[in-house]
Motif scaffolding. Structure first.
Motif, mmCIF file in Angstrom:
data_model
loop_
_atom_site.group_PDB
_atom_site.id
_atom_site.type_symbol
_atom_site.label_atom_id
_atom_site.label_comp_id
_atom_site.label_asym_id
_atom_site.label_seq_id
_atom_site.Cartn_x
_atom_site.Cartn_y
_atom_site.Cartn_z
ATOM 1 N N VAL A 1 5.591 4.601 5.264
ATOM 2 C CA VAL A 1 6.094 3.877 3.922
ATOM 3 C C VAL A 1 7.206 4.666 3.378
ATOM 4 O O VAL A 1 8.342 4.019 2.607
ATOM 5 N N SER A 2 7.388 5.982 3.583
ATOM 6 C CA SER A 2 8.213 6.859 2.755
ATOM 7 C C SER A 2 8.787 7.983 4.309
ATOM 8 O O SER A 2 7.801 8.715 4.298
ATOM 9 N N ASP A 3 9.849 8.141 4.451
ATOM 10 C CA ASP A 3 10.439 9.351 5.290
ATOM 11 C C ASP A 3 10.460 10.747 4.743
ATOM 12 O O ASP A 3 10.579 11.499 5.225
ATOM 13 N N ALA A 4 10.828 10.315 3.277
ATOM 14 C CA ALA A 4 10.959 11.686 2.573
ATOM 15 C C ALA A 4 9.631 12.195 1.782
ATOM 16 O O ALA A 4 8.824 11.287 1.690
ATOM 17 N N PRO A 5 9.686 13.285 1.131
ATOM 18 C CA PRO A 5 8.462 13.763 0.770
ATOM 19 C C PRO A 5 8.247 13.051 -0.727
ATOM 20 O O PRO A 5 9.218 12.608 -1.300
ATOM 21 N N ILE A 6 6.843 12.972 -0.986
ATOM 22 C CA ILE A 6 6.590 12.233 -2.095
ATOM 23 C C ILE A 6 5.768 13.112 -2.957
ATOM 24 O O ILE A 6 4.874 13.829 -2.413
ATOM 25 N N SER A 7 5.455 12.536 -4.072
ATOM 26 C CA SER A 7 4.346 13.175 -5.170
ATOM 27 C C SER A 7 3.697 11.886 -5.648
ATOM 28 O O SER A 7 4.181 10.571 -5.832
ATOM 29 N N ASN A 8 2.254 11.825 -5.698
ATOM 30 C CA ASN A 8 1.519 10.705 -6.324
ATOM 31 C C ASN A 8 0.432 11.175 -7.259
ATOM 32 O O ASN A 8 -0.121 12.270 -7.010
ATOM 33 N N VAL A 9 0.152 10.281 -8.166
ATOM 34 C CA VAL A 9 -0.745 10.692 -9.121
ATOM 35 C C VAL A 9 -1.984 9.512 -9.290
ATOM 36 O O VAL A 9 -1.510 8.463 -9.056
ATOM 37 N N ASP A 10 -3.033 10.074 -9.509
ATOM 38 C CA ASP A 10 -4.148 9.131 -9.737
ATOM 39 C C ASP A 10 -4.806 9.496 -10.982
ATOM 40 O O ASP A 10 -5.177 10.498 -11.339
ATOM 41 N N LEU A 11 -4.541 8.367 -11.917
ATOM 42 C CA LEU A 11 -5.294 8.660 -13.319
ATOM 43 C C LEU A 11 -6.418 7.595 -13.432
ATOM 44 O O LEU A 11 -6.176 6.298 -13.153
ATOM 45 N N HIS A 12 -7.499 7.976 -13.579
ATOM 46 C CA HIS A 12 -8.667 7.250 -13.300
ATOM 47 C C HIS A 12 -9.853 7.576 -14.325
ATOM 48 O O HIS A 12 -10.112 8.541 -14.898
ATOM 49 N N TYR A 13 -10.858 6.505 -14.556
ATOM 50 C CA TYR A 13 -12.354 6.697 -15.319
ATOM 51 C C TYR A 13 -13.157 6.541 -14.088
ATOM 52 O O TYR A 13 -13.147 5.623 -13.157
ATOM 53 N N LYS A 14 -14.217 7.420 -14.300
ATOM 54 C CA LYS A 14 -15.396 7.485 -13.362
ATOM 55 C C LYS A 14 -16.502 7.570 -14.033
ATOM 56 O O LYS A 14 -16.690 8.364 -14.976
ATOM 57 N N SER A 15 -17.604 6.791 -13.598
ATOM 58 C CA SER A 15 -19.145 6.427 -14.455
ATOM 59 C C SER A 15 -19.666 7.992 -14.008
ATOM 60 O O SER A 15 -19.310 8.628 -13.382
ATOM 61 N N LYS A 16 -20.784 8.092 -15.026
ATOM 62 C CA LYS A 16 -21.318 9.408 -14.854
ATOM 63 C C LYS A 16 -22.074 9.689 -13.622
ATOM 64 O O LYS A 16 -22.017 10.614 -13.114
ATOM 65 N N ASP A 17 -22.555 8.789 -12.877
ATOM 66 C CA ASP A 17 -23.165 9.093 -11.563
ATOM 67 C C ASP A 17 -22.083 8.849 -10.414
ATOM 68 O O ASP A 17 -22.631 8.979 -9.300
ATOM 69 N N GLY A 18 -21.065 8.616 -10.701
ATOM 70 C CA GLY A 18 -19.874 8.715 -9.799
ATOM 71 C C GLY A 18 -19.644 7.369 -8.913
ATOM 72 O O GLY A 18 -18.822 7.422 -8.225
ATOM 73 N N SER A 19 -20.582 6.150 -9.255
ATOM 74 C CA SER A 19 -20.556 5.187 -8.531
ATOM 75 C C SER A 19 -19.224 4.232 -8.749
ATOM 76 O O SER A 19 -18.895 3.787 -7.847
ATOM 77 N N PHE A 20 -18.916 4.080 -10.095
ATOM 78 C CA PHE A 20 -17.744 3.151 -10.357
ATOM 79 C C PHE A 20 -16.561 4.015 -10.552
ATOM 80 O O PHE A 20 -16.580 5.053 -11.287
ATOM 81 N N GLN A 21 -15.457 3.609 -10.304
ATOM 82 C CA GLN A 21 -14.261 4.079 -10.673
ATOM 83 C C GLN A 21 -13.155 3.201 -10.789
ATOM 84 O O GLN A 21 -13.279 1.998 -9.777
#
Length: 258
Positions: free
Chosen positions: A58-78
């Motif tokens: 997808v990219s031959d050059a170095p990249i940075s990526n960010v994941d901004l998320h919500y996760k449920s208390k039991d970790g099952s839903f994100q």
């Protein structure tokens, strides 16, 4: 008298030590609570030497990526947002996703919006012929073996995965990607080695999103480990990827900063 004196000294030392022991127990409890404290929202940053995805470079050059998320208390839903950009500015992506995991099964839907080749991309444009989006729905199951095996199936259900019908109109190709991922080795220090193989195809036609015919499009090895830098744990991974359909291969290094 000496015996009584010794007993008195011992009792006094015991009484003096109680506050210290209580403080130590309290500190340990606080640390434990801090470690287990539920955080519904979080953000993660990764740096990659380049970017590969399902056999694509997808990219031959170095990249940075960010994941901004919500996760449920039991970790099952994100659910959250995922975005990446290359250091040379040629690659740009902004995705939305939702996933649910239970008893080894994971169901996910991603709105993948790689608009690198769409200089005038409209974020809200979902028309087949002009959109920069595609919607990817998947299901995976992780077999709870001593060395885990994961089987996954993903289908592009909408967006720019299209073909021209006999009447000249665009139709959805519904391209599929099926992958097996097997852990070959692991230790108690979060190090492991995976082997994986994935194929791309579309029902009823040769050409699909991943190639000109049904074929293996993504195969290789991934090694994961934790680096310790001044008491800071830095997860890193290296992937050697081969794409027999496109006749390409490459090596990717990923560092999870936080």
């Amino acid at each position: 008298m000496n015996s009584l004196k010794n007993v008195g000294v011992a009792v006094a030392m015991l009484l003096l030590s109680v506050p210290t022991l209580q403080a130590q127990d309290s500190t340990a409890l606080n640390q434990s609570e801090k470690i287990k404290k539920y955080k519904p929202f979080d953000a993660n940053l990764q740096l990659r030497s380049l970017y590969i995805w399902r056999g694509f470079k997808v990219s031959d050059a170095p990249i940075s990526n960010v994941d901004l998320h919500y996760k449920s208390k039991d970790g099952s839903f994100q659910t959250g947002f995922w975005g990446g950009a290359s250091l040379n500015g040629n690659y740009k992506e902004f995705d939305y996703y939702v996933s649910y995991t239970k008893k080894g099964f994971t169901i996910s839907v991603w709105d993948i919006n790689n608009f690198s080749d769409f200089p005038n991309a409209n974020l809200f444009n979902y028309k087949k012929g002009t959109t920069s989006h595609f919607i990817d729905a998947g299901i995976a199951y992780k077999f709870d073996f001593k060395l885990p095996l994961t089987l996954s199936w993903n289908t592009i259900v909408a967006g720019r995965d299209t073909y021209v019908k006999n009447n000249g109109k665009l139709g959805n190709a519904y391209s599929n990607y099926v992958q097996l991922d097997q852990v070959l080795w692991q230790d108690e220090e979060n190090s492991n080695l995976h082997v994986f193989a994935g194929g791309g195809f579309a029902f009823g036609r040769e050409q699909n999103f991943y190639g000109n015919r049904p074929n293996v499009v993504n195969a290789g090895l991934t090694y994961n480990k934790d680096l310790l830098l001044f008491k800071y744990r830095l997860p890193v991974s290296a992937t050697a990827m081969f794409n027999p359909e496109r006749k390409i291969g490459t090596l990717q290094l990923v560092a999870s900063i936080f």
